[in-house]
Design an enzyme around this catalytic site. Structure first.
Site, PDB file in Angstrom:
ATOM      1  CG  HIS A 134      38.985 -10.348  68.191  1.00 43.44           C
ATOM      2  ND1 HIS A 134      39.189 -11.635  67.869  1.00 43.44           N
ATOM      3  CD2 HIS A 134      37.565 -10.227  67.664  1.00 43.44           C
ATOM      4  CE1 HIS A 134      38.280 -12.343  67.158  1.00 43.44           C
ATOM      5  NE2 HIS A 134      37.369 -11.355  66.873  1.00 43.44           N
ATOM      6  CG  ASP A 211      43.824  -7.001  65.859  1.00 45.16           C
ATOM      7  OD1 ASP A 211      43.499  -6.563  64.787  1.00 45.16           O
ATOM      8  OD2 ASP A 211      43.063  -7.592  66.679  1.00 45.16           O
ATOM      9  CD  GLN A 214      36.638  -3.935  64.597  1.00 47.08           C
ATOM     10  OE1 GLN A 214      35.887  -3.268  64.438  1.00 47.08           O
ATOM     11  NE2 GLN A 214      36.399  -5.239  64.145  1.00 47.08           N
ATOM     12  CE  LYS A 237      36.951  -7.865  61.865  1.00 47.51           C
ATOM     13  NZ  LYS A 237      35.690  -7.951  61.836  1.00 47.51           N
ATOM     14  CB  CYS A 375      35.737 -12.846  69.219  1.00 51.74           C
ATOM     15  SG  CYS A 375      34.951 -13.894  68.312  1.00 51.74           S
TER      16      CYS A 375
END
Length: 417
Positions: A134, A211, A214, A237, A375
């Protein structure tokens, strides 16, 4: 666990998707005269009543600033706020709440780490990312690289949408100082082999950041087992409110890093001669925090803890399996990202159709998806497309909704054919 989170912790029960859907008020509405089919969970997931009620109760019964109030409401707010931090600590299996920093989201968390590590970087040093990142895990490192003379180096991906481990192994070298990698791709759904990557990086003394934006909606990470130095994610999220996220960082590294912002709360003592910093985690939490949002995130995690997580994963896998089976029913449809190990995310294109047209026509049928570059422009460039359409599923979606989604795609395809 504080009284607020206890009130929102459901008794663990059998996984029943229809019962679960009743916990999410927004899912019962109609859009453009059709029942809402919400398949944009990768961008932002919906919120259960437990989260809405927890935030409402905070504002109705205990709103006050935290930590320094010499009154009952201040004490209640502080207990709820710090209780949410402890809930996050348990969720990540972190060693201490000192290692849980509140941020505005994944983006701010990565910026905080990048700026904090800048003093460690010199000209010629390398920051290893990947082609599937991202923008939030590319741009902050580029900005720090420009400032320090370091270089951002991307790991290649395969046509199937998996990290090219030969590329990773060849790029890992004595100049590598940071490995910043996505746990799960927001475009492809690919679950990366981060444990093995971290092991190799740690053997060379490389600092690691994952990260997890997700990843956390689909499974629970264990930062101690992973042994990553930093782990970041966003509340919205994870079925929680917007405006708050989490940075987990190993205490020793956080102690070394300079504060990211100055102001109230992050100080120990201020004079015109010298200011000293507060202890962790408050050293990185300048100003009045997002108190209600932290409470809401804690409630979201408590809600998830009340579900049968294994059944939840099985239900999500069934959604993706059904979607994969139906791809051949839409002429010209092809999938971007076919990794063996992935979460229920389907990025796709349909020959002759622009992604934005697909999204608009699906919306007219009550179906919400995401379109564009997500993104992740370098990844779009790799696949030679300006963007894709993306359906991202959550545990509250149903097999019937998958069928409706593909029936709607067939209508779109016929219209343009």
């Amino acid at each position: 666990m504080n009284d607020l989170s206890m009130a929102n912790t459901a008794t663990r029960k059998a996984f029943d998707v229809q019962s679960i859907r009743r916990d999410f008020p927004i899912l019962s509405q109609q859009v453009n005269g059709k029942p809402l089919v919400y398949l944009d969970n990768g961008a932002s997931a919906q919120k259960p009543s437990a989260v809405l009620d927890a935030m409402d109760r905070y504002y109705r019964e205990m709103h006050s600033n935290v930590h320094r109030g010499a009154h009952t409401l201040g004490d209640r707010a502080t207990v709820a706020f710090e209780g949410a931090r402890e809930t996050v600590r348990r969720f990540l299996n972190a060693g201490s709440t000192q290692e849980i920093i509140w941020t505005r989201g994944t983006t701010e968390a990565i910026n905080l780490v990048a700026n904090g590590l800048a003093p460690r970087l010199s000209p010629g040093d390398e920051i290893l990312v990947s082609h599937m990142e991202h923008h939030a895990n590319i741009v902050p490192w580029q900005m720090i690289a420009e400032r320090t003379g370091a270089k951002v180096v991307p790991v290649q991906v395969t046509p199937a949408g998996e990290l090219d481990m030969d590329s990773f192994n060849s790029l890992l070298n004595d100049r590598t100082r940071v490995l910043a990698i996505t746990h799960v791709s927001n475009v492809l759904g690919t679950v990366n082999p981060v444990a093995d990557m971290i092991r190799q990086a740690k053997a060379r003394g490389i600092i690691t950041l994952l990260d997890g934006a997700q990843a956390v909606p689909h499974f629970q990470p264990d930062v101690l087992a992973l042994d990553c130095d930093f782990y970041v994610f966003s509340s919205h999220k994870l079925f929680g409110p917007t405006g708050i996220g989490v940075l987990y960082g190993k205490a020793a590294l956080l102690e070394e890093m300079p504060p990211y912002q100055g102001g109230g709360e992050m100080i120990e003592r201020v004079s015109f001669e010298r200011t000293t910093w507060n202890v962790l985690p408050y050293k990185f939490e300048a100003g009045t925090p997002a108190i209600a949002e932290a409470v809401g995130l804690g409630a979201a995690i408590d809600y998830l803890n009340g579900l049968d997580r294994a059944a939840m994963v099985a239900a999500e896998n069934a959604l993706l399996e059904r979607a994969n089976q139906l791809v051949e029913t839409v002429p010209g449809m092809s999938i971007i990202g076919t990794a063996k190990h992935k979460v229920p995310v389907m990025s796709f294109k349909i020959e002759g159709l622009h992604p934005s047209d697909i999204g608009t026509l699906l919306d007219q049928q009550g179906i919400a998806i995401r379109t564009g570059h997500h993104c992740a422009m370098p990844l779009m460039d790799f696949y030679g497309v300006p963007g894709t359409a993306r359906a991202s599923f959550a545990f509250y979606n149903t097999l019937s909704e998958v069928d409706q989604f593909f029936a709607a795609l067939q209508k779109v395809q016929r219209l343009f054919a």
